[in-house]
Each structure stands twice: as C-alpha cells, then as structure tokens.
Design a protein around this motif. Sequence first.
Motif, short mmCIF file in Angstrom:
data_model
loop_
_atom_site.label_atom_id
_atom_site.label_comp_id
_atom_site.label_asym_id
_atom_site.label_seq_id
_atom_site.Cartn_x
_atom_site.Cartn_y
_atom_site.Cartn_z
N LEU A 89 7.31 3.30 -13.08
CA LEU A 89 7.91 2.20 -12.53
C LEU A 89 9.45 2.23 -12.54
O LEU A 89 10.14 2.04 -11.48
N THR A 90 10.00 2.35 -13.75
CA THR A 90 11.53 2.46 -13.80
C THR A 90 12.13 3.45 -13.36
O THR A 90 13.03 3.19 -12.65
N GLN A 91 11.18 4.44 -13.25
CA GLN A 91 12.06 5.73 -12.60
C GLN A 91 11.89 5.73 -10.92
O GLN A 91 12.80 6.01 -10.41
N TRP A 92 10.83 5.07 -10.39
CA TRP A 92 10.81 4.81 -9.01
C TRP A 92 11.78 3.82 -8.85
O TRP A 92 12.73 3.87 -7.41
N LEU A 93 12.35 2.93 -9.37
CA LEU A 93 13.22 1.98 -9.17
C LEU A 93 14.69 2.60 -9.39
O LEU A 93 15.59 1.82 -9.02
N LYS A 94 14.54 3.63 -10.18
CA LYS A 94 15.85 4.45 -10.41
C LYS A 94 16.75 3.45 -11.27
O LYS A 94 17.88 3.41 -11.18
N ARG A 95 16.01 2.75 -12.21
CA ARG A 95 16.83 1.87 -13.30
C ARG A 95 16.40 2.19 -14.67
O ARG A 95 15.22 2.42 -14.86
N PRO A 96 16.99 2.13 -15.60
CA PRO A 96 16.63 2.27 -17.17
C PRO A 96 15.63 1.12 -17.39
O PRO A 96 15.84 -0.01 -16.69
N LYS A 132 0.85 -1.07 -0.03
CA LYS A 132 0.02 -0.06 -0.14
C LYS A 132 0.87 1.27 0.02
O LYS A 132 0.48 2.23 -0.76
N GLN A 133 1.82 1.31 0.72
CA GLN A 133 2.85 2.43 0.94
C GLN A 133 3.46 2.59 -0.55
O GLN A 133 3.82 3.59 -1.01
N LEU A 134 4.05 1.44 -0.99
CA LEU A 134 4.72 1.54 -2.26
C LEU A 134 3.88 2.05 -3.23
O LEU A 134 4.18 3.10 -4.15
N VAL A 135 2.36 1.64 -3.44
CA VAL A 135 1.48 2.34 -4.40
C VAL A 135 1.38 3.86 -4.23
O VAL A 135 1.37 4.17 -5.12
N ALA A 136 1.45 4.03 -3.11
CA ALA A 136 1.03 5.48 -2.75
C ALA A 136 2.27 6.33 -3.50
O ALA A 136 1.86 7.37 -3.71
N GLU A 137 3.17 5.74 -3.69
CA GLU A 137 4.45 6.64 -4.59
C GLU A 137 4.34 6.38 -5.90
O GLU A 137 5.16 6.88 -6.62
N LEU A 138 3.44 5.88 -6.43
CA LEU A 138 3.46 5.42 -7.76
C LEU A 138 2.11 6.00 -8.42
O LEU A 138 1.02 5.40 -8.55
N PRO A 139 2.11 7.26 -8.83
CA PRO A 139 1.29 7.94 -9.17
C PRO A 139 0.31 7.12 -10.76
O PRO A 139 0.73 6.55 -11.49
N GLY A 140 -0.99 6.91 -10.31
CA GLY A 140 -2.00 6.16 -11.22
C GLY A 140 -1.98 4.63 -11.24
O GLY A 140 -2.55 4.03 -11.87
N PHE A 141 -1.14 4.09 -9.87
CA PHE A 141 -1.12 2.67 -9.94
C PHE A 141 -2.10 2.24 -8.56
O PHE A 141 -2.32 3.28 -7.77
N THR A 142 -2.76 1.05 -8.89
CA THR A 142 -3.26 0.48 -7.70
C THR A 142 -2.51 -0.55 -7.32
O THR A 142 -1.60 -1.42 -7.91
N GLN A 143 -3.02 -1.28 -6.21
CA GLN A 143 -2.16 -2.48 -5.85
C GLN A 143 -2.41 -3.54 -6.45
O GLN A 143 -1.43 -4.18 -7.03
N SER A 144 -3.51 -3.70 -7.24
CA SER A 144 -4.07 -4.84 -7.95
C SER A 144 -3.33 -4.85 -9.47
O SER A 144 -2.83 -5.57 -10.11
#
Length: 170
Positions: free
Chosen positions: A153-160, A122-134
């Motif tokens: 997702l890739t930006q949140w992970l800081k990975r290309p 739930k906390q992770l998804v709160a950091e991902l605009p437009g995403f839900t847990q499902s």
Amino acid sequence: MHAFDMRALHAALDDERRARGLSWEELTAEINVPFKGTTSIPISLSTIRGMSKKRSVTSAVVLQVLRWLDRSPESFLSERLGQSNPEERLPDAGASRILRFDTQAMYAALDEERHRRNLTWKQLVAELPGFTQSMVANLAEGPLIGFPRVMILTQWLKRPAATFVRVRGR
C-alpha cells in the motif's frame, strides 16, 4: 513494487541481539519496554523468534522491532536492503508509547489517490497484489494490518510507511 524481506529483518534483529550480547529473552524484554504502562499486550518471545518463518506478521510487532533496530520499513525492501532516507524514519515514540499504523489515514490516502486517478475501487485493488476490495475497505475500520502487505500500500501511494505511523500510549 519491492517485497518486504521478513527474513532480512529477522537476521538484522538477530545480528543486533548478538552484537549487544542479549539472549532472546532479554531482547524481547527490551522490545517490550514501551508496553509498560499501556493497555497493549506485550510481544511474546515466540512471536519474535518465529517472524522469519511466517508469511505475515502483524504490523504492531514489526513496528516495535523496527523501532528497537532504529530502522525504517523501507530499509527491508528487497531492492533497498539497508538503505533508507531521512523522511522514512519512524516517529520517536518516547517512553510508554508504542507505534501503530493509522489504517484510517491509509484508507483516506488510498481513496484520495483513487479519486485523483479516476479509478474505481475494483481498479485500484487490481493494482494491489494480494488485496481484495474487502481488505482495503477494512482499513477504514482499522487498526490491524500485517507485514509485508502494508508495504504494498505505501509503495502504491509512493509515500514512506512512516507517514501512516502514529504514536499510541496509555
């Protein structure tokens, strides 16, 4: 996070199409060359021409367009238009092979980072605009995800994004 600019991608595609003297039909045929000999359905002309008008475009389409342009997804982020780093380069797929996102690997990376940061889903998804847990959970089942969402997702992970791109064929 920076937004993926679908209009800029379409404009770059159109510019390169014109520079090579191709019609939209010829462009579509070139983009679809890697589909020959695979079980995957080629990309339609209307999909390619209509990309700039859509809020979301399947990653399978965008990856093939990026491949044809020889550009990274990051080169179409709003704050970096035209700029990319060598580690962001998409894999060389060769003939009769297409590019796809490995959503299971993406899910695993999200889970790993979630554990590292001691977050609930739930906390992770709160950091991902437009995403839900499902939506995030569905990544584990793969294989579909669209642009521009995948770039969040890739930006949140800081990975290309290329970290999660796999070559698929036949």
